[in-house]
Design a protein around this motif. Structure first.
Motif, short mmCIF file in Angstrom:
data_model
loop_
_atom_site.label_atom_id
_atom_site.label_comp_id
_atom_site.label_asym_id
_atom_site.label_seq_id
_atom_site.Cartn_x
_atom_site.Cartn_y
_atom_site.Cartn_z
N LYS A 108 0.77 -1.27 -0.02
CA LYS A 108 -0.11 -0.02 -0.16
C LYS A 108 0.71 1.25 -0.16
CE LYS A 108 -3.96 -2.05 2.23
NZ LYS A 108 -4.77 -2.02 3.62
N GLU A 109 1.97 1.29 0.57
CA GLU A 109 2.87 2.46 0.72
C GLU A 109 3.78 2.45 -0.51
OE1 GLU A 109 4.89 1.79 4.48
OE2 GLU A 109 3.01 2.07 5.56
N GLN A 110 3.55 1.22 -1.29
CA GLN A 110 4.61 1.14 -2.57
C GLN A 110 6.14 1.10 -2.26
OE1 GLN A 110 3.72 4.51 -5.45
NE2 GLN A 110 1.41 3.58 -5.63
N GLN A 111 6.48 0.39 -1.06
CA GLN A 111 7.68 0.07 -0.64
C GLN A 111 8.24 -1.15 -1.41
OE1 GLN A 111 9.46 2.16 1.46
NE2 GLN A 111 7.94 3.40 1.79
N TRP A 112 8.31 -1.13 -2.72
CA TRP A 112 8.69 -2.22 -3.35
C TRP A 112 10.11 -2.80 -3.22
CZ3 TRP A 112 4.26 -3.34 -5.23
CH2 TRP A 112 3.09 -2.13 -5.60
N HIS A 113 10.87 -2.12 -3.08
CA HIS A 113 12.30 -2.48 -2.62
C HIS A 113 12.35 -3.34 -1.21
CE1 HIS A 113 16.65 -2.88 -2.89
NE2 HIS A 113 16.73 -2.52 -1.94
N ARG A 114 11.64 -2.78 -0.37
CA ARG A 114 11.50 -3.57 1.04
C ARG A 114 10.66 -4.84 0.68
NH1 ARG A 114 15.03 -1.95 3.31
NH2 ARG A 114 14.30 -0.22 4.66
N ILE A 115 9.76 -5.03 0.04
CA ILE A 115 8.98 -6.11 -0.27
C ILE A 115 9.80 -7.18 -0.89
CG2 ILE A 115 7.02 -6.97 -1.76
CD1 ILE A 115 5.55 -4.61 -1.41
N VAL A 116 10.56 -6.83 -1.78
CA VAL A 116 11.45 -7.57 -2.34
C VAL A 116 12.44 -8.24 -1.34
CG1 VAL A 116 13.52 -8.03 -4.06
CG2 VAL A 116 11.29 -6.68 -4.77
N GLN A 117 13.12 -7.48 -0.54
CA GLN A 117 13.60 -8.17 0.47
C GLN A 117 13.18 -8.88 1.43
OE1 GLN A 117 15.22 -4.06 1.87
NE2 GLN A 117 17.23 -4.34 1.22
N VAL A 118 11.86 -8.56 1.91
CA VAL A 118 11.22 -9.50 2.68
C VAL A 118 10.80 -10.79 2.29
CG1 VAL A 118 9.04 -9.76 4.26
CG2 VAL A 118 10.33 -7.52 4.18
N ILE A 119 10.37 -10.71 1.04
CA ILE A 119 10.06 -11.93 0.37
C ILE A 119 11.28 -12.97 0.19
CG2 ILE A 119 8.89 -12.97 -1.73
CD1 ILE A 119 7.23 -10.64 -1.97
N LYS A 120 12.19 -12.39 -0.37
CA LYS A 120 13.46 -13.13 -0.52
C LYS A 120 14.07 -13.79 0.61
CE LYS A 120 15.58 -11.08 -4.84
NZ LYS A 120 16.71 -10.83 -5.33
N TRP A 121 14.01 -12.95 1.90
CA TRP A 121 14.24 -13.71 3.33
C TRP A 121 13.25 -14.66 3.52
CZ3 TRP A 121 11.25 -13.66 7.68
CH2 TRP A 121 11.95 -14.17 8.80
N MET A 122 12.09 -14.73 3.20
CA MET A 122 11.15 -15.57 3.39
C MET A 122 11.47 -16.84 2.55
SD MET A 122 7.49 -13.43 3.38
CE MET A 122 6.63 -15.01 3.03
N LEU A 123 11.52 -16.58 1.34
CA LEU A 123 12.05 -17.82 0.55
C LEU A 123 13.31 -18.56 0.82
CD1 LEU A 123 11.02 -16.36 -2.91
CD2 LEU A 123 9.85 -17.97 -1.58
N SER A 124 14.37 -17.67 1.61
CA SER A 124 15.41 -18.17 1.86
C SER A 124 15.19 -19.02 3.16
CB SER A 124 16.74 -17.28 2.30
OG SER A 124 16.12 -16.25 3.20
N LYS A 125 14.11 -19.09 3.90
CA LYS A 125 13.95 -19.68 4.94
C LYS A 125 12.73 -20.99 4.62
CE LYS A 125 15.93 -16.95 7.95
NZ LYS A 125 17.23 -17.31 8.86
N GLY A 126 12.56 -20.98 3.14
CA GLY A 126 11.76 -22.26 3.14
C GLY A 126 10.45 -21.90 3.15
N GLN A 127 9.99 -20.34 3.44
CA GLN A 127 8.71 -20.40 3.87
C GLN A 127 8.26 -19.38 2.73
OE1 GLN A 127 7.29 -21.32 6.51
NE2 GLN A 127 9.20 -22.29 7.30
N GLY A 128 6.59 -19.33 2.50
CA GLY A 128 6.23 -18.55 1.39
C GLY A 128 6.26 -19.00 0.18
N THR A 129 6.31 -20.40 -0.03
CA THR A 129 6.60 -20.75 -1.59
C THR A 129 5.30 -21.09 -2.21
OG1 THR A 129 7.06 -22.98 -0.53
CG2 THR A 129 8.78 -21.76 -1.07
N THR A 130 4.52 -20.07 -2.29
CA THR A 130 3.26 -20.27 -3.10
C THR A 130 3.13 -19.10 -4.21
OG1 THR A 130 2.10 -18.27 -1.71
CG2 THR A 130 2.28 -20.68 -0.64
N MET A 131 2.22 -19.50 -5.14
CA MET A 131 2.00 -18.65 -6.51
C MET A 131 1.87 -17.35 -5.75
SD MET A 131 2.92 -20.38 -9.17
CE MET A 131 3.10 -22.27 -9.37
N GLY A 132 0.98 -17.26 -5.03
CA GLY A 132 0.65 -15.81 -4.55
C GLY A 132 1.85 -14.91 -4.12
#
Length: 266
Positions: A108-132
């Protein structure tokens, strides 16, 4: 419990072992702020905050704390990953629900760079591996002007399984290619979907594909696509739903009917 691999987490463990309170628990704010001299200060029960680390801190407060931290923290990958590691250190289960809420707020705040960092961290933990999550990452990479990285992620994680990828995600990638003038990749993706007999349900997809064929000079392919999916451009008239009539409406109709019958008799 998560492994104590981050320097920040190791620090928290050390601070926890130094604190000796009467009830055997440590104040959440004391662990997060190293400026407090815990060894020299005597524990006083009257001055302890109501919130403690772990289950005694509400999920809402934890989420708010992390969101504030992500707004104020350094933009480096190490700083962001360290803050996220420290945040989940005391969780027995990975807080995927809270992280999704945080990602929605960042979007909502259009913090796209921070979204990329958070999601990549999640994926590095093996979490959030969904199509969404994959779709949210691709969108964030595109909005952060990292379309090549979005393309590589698509090819590595999603594009190898086109027979089952949701059309919504395929449309997203077609739009990314179309917006960034990657027309050859767009056509390649659509042909791959056609090879699995995947039938698009949105005329906007066909518009983008037809325009891509035209800009590439493939007029015959454009005409083929428009003819094949011409049914998507046919306007469908909305059907009126007949609901139940209210008591007032029925009474009004009876009065009108009686009025018409009396006038006919006269």
């Amino acid at each position: 419990m998560w492994r104590w691999t981050s320097p920040r987490i190791s620090y928290l463990v050390g601070r926890l072992s130094q604190v000796k309170l009467s009830d055997g628990r440590c104040c959440y704010s004391q662990l997060l702020h190293p400026s407090l001299d815990l060894q020299s200060s005597q524990p006083q029960t009257n001055h302890l905050p109501k919130s403690y680390i772990g289950e005694n801190v509400s999920r809402k407060d934890k989420t708010k704390f992390l969101l504030t931290t992500l707004h104020e923290i350094n933009d480096s990958k190490e700083a962001v990953y360290g803050a996220l590691d420290a945040w989940v250190a005391w969780e027995q289960n990975f807080p995927i629900g809270s992280l999704r809420q945080i990602l929605c707020n960042l979007e909502k705040e259009q913090q796209w760079h921070r979204i990329v960092q958070v999601i990549k961290w999640m994926l590095s933990k093996g979490q959030g591996t969904t199509m969404g999550t994959y779709g949210q990452l691709i969108r964030a990479l595109d909005m952060d002007h990292r379309v090549e990285e979005a393309h590589q992620f698509w090819q590595m994680k999603i594009g190898t399984d086109l027979h089952s990828v949701p059309w919504q995600l395929c449309h997203l990638m077609i739009s990314v290619y179309y917006r960034n003038n990657m027309l050859e990749e767009l056509v390649k993706l659509f042909k791959g979907l056609e090879a699995f007999d995947r039938k698009p349900r949105d005329k906007l997809i066909i518009d983008k594909v037809a325009n891509a064929y035209e800009m590439l000079g493939l007029v015959t392919e454009k005409e083929r696509v428009l003819e094949k999916y011409s049914h998507l451009f046919k306007e469908e008239r909305p059907t009126k739903k007949r609901g139940r009539k209210s008591g007032v409406t029925k009474k009004k109709e009876k009065l009108e009917d009686s009025g018409e019958s009396s006038s006919e008799e006269n």
